[in-house]
Design a protein around this motif. Structure first.
Motif, short mmCIF file in Angstrom:
data_model
loop_
_atom_site.label_atom_id
_atom_site.label_comp_id
_atom_site.label_asym_id
_atom_site.label_seq_id
_atom_site.Cartn_x
_atom_site.Cartn_y
_atom_site.Cartn_z
N GLN A 219 0.87 -1.19 0.00
CA GLN A 219 0.00 0.00 0.00
C GLN A 219 0.91 1.23 0.00
N SER B 95 0.34 3.78 2.18
CA SER B 95 0.28 4.43 3.49
C SER B 95 1.65 4.59 4.15
N ARG C 260 0.43 -7.11 -4.22
CA ARG C 260 -0.22 -7.97 -3.23
C ARG C 260 -0.23 -9.42 -3.72
N GLU D 64 -2.04 -11.86 -4.27
CA GLU D 64 -3.46 -12.20 -4.42
C GLU D 64 -3.69 -12.94 -5.72
N GLU E 66 -5.86 -7.34 -9.06
CA GLU E 66 -4.55 -7.59 -9.67
C GLU E 66 -3.55 -7.82 -8.56
N PHE F 153 -0.78 -3.32 -8.89
CA PHE F 153 -1.70 -2.27 -9.32
C PHE F 153 -1.22 -0.92 -8.78
N GLN G 113 -2.02 2.83 -6.76
CA GLN G 113 -2.88 3.53 -5.80
C GLN G 113 -2.50 5.01 -5.75
N VAL H 126 -15.13 3.11 -3.66
CA VAL H 126 -13.91 3.68 -4.23
C VAL H 126 -12.66 3.44 -3.39
N GLY H 127 -12.72 3.58 -2.09
CA GLY H 127 -11.48 3.44 -1.31
C GLY H 127 -11.73 3.50 0.19
N GLY I 11 -7.59 2.93 -5.52
CA GLY I 11 -6.92 2.24 -6.62
C GLY I 11 -7.15 2.97 -7.93
N ARG J 196 -9.10 0.91 -10.64
CA ARG J 196 -10.55 0.87 -10.39
C ARG J 196 -11.21 2.17 -10.87
C1 FA5 Z 1 -5.46 0.42 1.56
O1 FA5 Z 1 -4.58 0.03 0.78
C2 FA5 Z 1 -5.21 1.58 2.50
N1 FA5 Z 1 -3.80 1.85 2.53
C3 FA5 Z 1 -6.03 2.78 2.04
C4 FA5 Z 1 -6.15 3.83 3.10
C5 FA5 Z 1 -5.27 4.90 3.08
C6 FA5 Z 1 -7.13 3.74 4.08
C7 FA5 Z 1 -5.36 5.88 4.06
C8 FA5 Z 1 -7.21 4.73 5.07
C9 FA5 Z 1 -6.34 5.77 5.03
P1 FA5 Z 1 -7.29 -1.16 0.63
O2 FA5 Z 1 -6.56 -2.43 0.84
O3 FA5 Z 1 -8.76 -1.19 0.83
O4 FA5 Z 1 -6.73 0.00 1.55
O5 FA5 Z 1 -6.97 -0.64 -0.85
C10 FA5 Z 1 -7.35 0.65 -1.28
C11 FA5 Z 1 -7.91 0.62 -2.68
O6 FA5 Z 1 -6.98 -0.04 -3.53
C12 FA5 Z 1 -9.19 -0.21 -2.83
O7 FA5 Z 1 -10.31 0.57 -2.48
C13 FA5 Z 1 -9.17 -0.52 -4.30
O8 FA5 Z 1 -9.57 0.61 -5.07
C14 FA5 Z 1 -7.70 -0.73 -4.55
N2 FA5 Z 1 -7.36 -2.17 -4.47
C15 FA5 Z 1 -7.19 -2.93 -3.38
N3 FA5 Z 1 -6.85 -4.20 -3.69
C16 FA5 Z 1 -6.77 -4.24 -5.04
C17 FA5 Z 1 -6.43 -5.25 -6.00
N4 FA5 Z 1 -6.06 -6.46 -5.64
N5 FA5 Z 1 -6.47 -4.92 -7.30
C18 FA5 Z 1 -6.79 -3.67 -7.68
N6 FA5 Z 1 -7.11 -2.66 -6.85
C19 FA5 Z 1 -7.11 -2.94 -5.53
#
Ligand code: FA5
Length: 351
Positions: free
Chosen positions: A181, A183, A207, A209, A216, A219, A221, A293-294, A322, A325
């Motif tokens: 991520q 963060s 990731r 996954e 994916e 990807f 972010q 969205v997130g 993402g 997305r």
């Molecule tokens: C996070 O990665 C947190 N770091 C986001 C965050 C930042 C939360 C700051 C709070 C404060 P998450 O794992 O939900 O959260 O991923 C964030 C976004 O990344 C998702 O909403 C989606 O849009 C995208 N995402 C997550 N996993 C995948 C994936 N495997 N493939 C594509 N897009 C993805």
């Protein structure tokens, strides 16, 4: 005798030339060649007979026969060349009226373009653009973000662990990973900047996954971090609404739902009103009127402390989303794997 032979040669030449004029095929020309210049031709017979002639006859007959032979030979060769060239020209005929074939010019990848577009919108709202390493230590990716070792929250993001380790200051070793991520870039940025600030960090994440139409392993972010004295969820709502309305070119609403992230407290999952039906309900939003969205939230004070700030001195909000997305929503793309698949038929649509 001499006169007769000379006359004969002239007649042969005239005959050959007339025959040549009427001939327009390669086969017929070959036949002519055999007839007038071949081993059994009249010319060759005349030349063979030279040895029995007087010196004077030899000179005159030989000279005319040879010259005429050369003339006929070169005229037949010229005609063969012309016919062959004509045939080639017909085969390689170029239609100059046809439109030229288009030169393919490379262009920016769709994700890079979306990234530039997103950066532009945030820059117009006074944000800076930050950066961070793609290979992180366990501390930056998890521990500093309030995800302690062995805490189940580490399982929220399946990780590719690297074999290499990094030496830490106390002689121990730290685990390394391609970041899961963005963060951790909150920590990097806070360590090198004093608040107040607003920053966005775009980048690639990894990731461990299984992939499907919406997931994916690699990807992109965007991480957004705003820190000041009195930053609240209302500020988040405003920035997010301004950003998404500008990105999708229409007024959109933001909806927050309770969520959980160790680095924000409170935490939310956030949705935008459906970009296709505007919130009425359609196939794209599975009739809910909203698109997920997130994640976002108010920065956990422990994160400030881990970045070296004093507790309860600052407030901030953070969110991450993402890019693929978002691109899928904007361009109605139904499979995330197309972005990294390298299929030029897909990529060439976005020039
Ligand atoms: C996070 O990665 C947190 N770091 C986001 C965050 C930042 C939360 C700051 C709070 C404060 P998450 O794992 O939900 O959260 O991923 C964030 C976004 O990344 C998702 O909403 C989606 O849009 C995208 N995402 C997550 N996993 C995948 C994936 N495997 N493939 C594509 N897009 C993805």
């Amino acid at each position: 005798m001499q006169k007769e032979i000379l006359e004969k040669i002239k007649v042969l030449e005239k005959e050959a030339k007339e025959a040549l004029e009427k001939t327009d095929s390669l086969d017929a020309l070959e036949e002519l060649k055999v007839k007038y210049l071949g081993r059994k031709s009249e010319f060759v017979l005349i030349l063979r007979g030279l040895k029995d002639m007087s010196a004077d006859d030899k000179k005159n007959v030989g000279s005319l026969a040879n010259k005429t032979k050369i003339v006929i030979d070169s005229e037949i060769s010229l005609k063969i060349f012309q016919i062959e060239q004509k045939e080639n020209d017909e085969k390689e005929w170029i239609d100059v009226t046809l439109p030229g074939s288009e030169e393919r010019i490379g262009s920016m990848h769709i994700i890079s373009r979306i990234q530039k577009e997103i950066e532009g919108i945030f820059i117009s709202m006074g944000f800076e653009i930050g950066d961070g390493p793609e290979v992180e230590t366990e501390w930056y990716n998890f521990t500093a973000l309030n995800v302690p070792a062995d805490h189940p929250a580490r399982d929220m993001q399946d990780t590719f662990w690297l074999k290499q380790k990094k030496k830490d200051n106390e002689g121990g070793e730290e685990k390394l990973l391609p970041r899961t991520q963005l963060s951790p870039d909150q920590i990097h940025y806070m360590q090198s900047h004093k608040p107040p600030f607003r920053v966005i960090v775009p980048g690639r994440v990894y990731r461990n996954e299984a992939t499907d139409a919406t997931h994916e392993h690699t990807f992109h972010q965007f991480e957004v971090l705003v820190v000041g004295k009195d930053i609240s969820v209302a500020n988040f709502r405003h920035v997010a609404r301004t950003f998404f309305s500008s990105f999708f070119g229409k007024e959109l609403e933001i909806r927050l739902r309770p969520g959980y992230f160790p680095f924000t407290e409170p935490s939310f999952e956030f949705d935008i009103s459906c970009t296709v039906c505007g919130g009425k309900g359609c196939r794209s939003c599975k009739n809910t009127g909203w698109l997920e969205v997130g994640g976002c939230g108010i920065v956990n004070q422990r994160v400030f402390e881990n970045a070296g700030y004093k507790k309860d001195q600052w407030q901030g909000f953070a969110w991450g989303f993402g890019m693929e997305r978002l691109a899928m929503m904007k361009y109605k793309i139904d499979d995330i794997r197309l972005f990294m698949g390298g299929d030029l038929r897909f990529l060439r649509q976005f020039k």
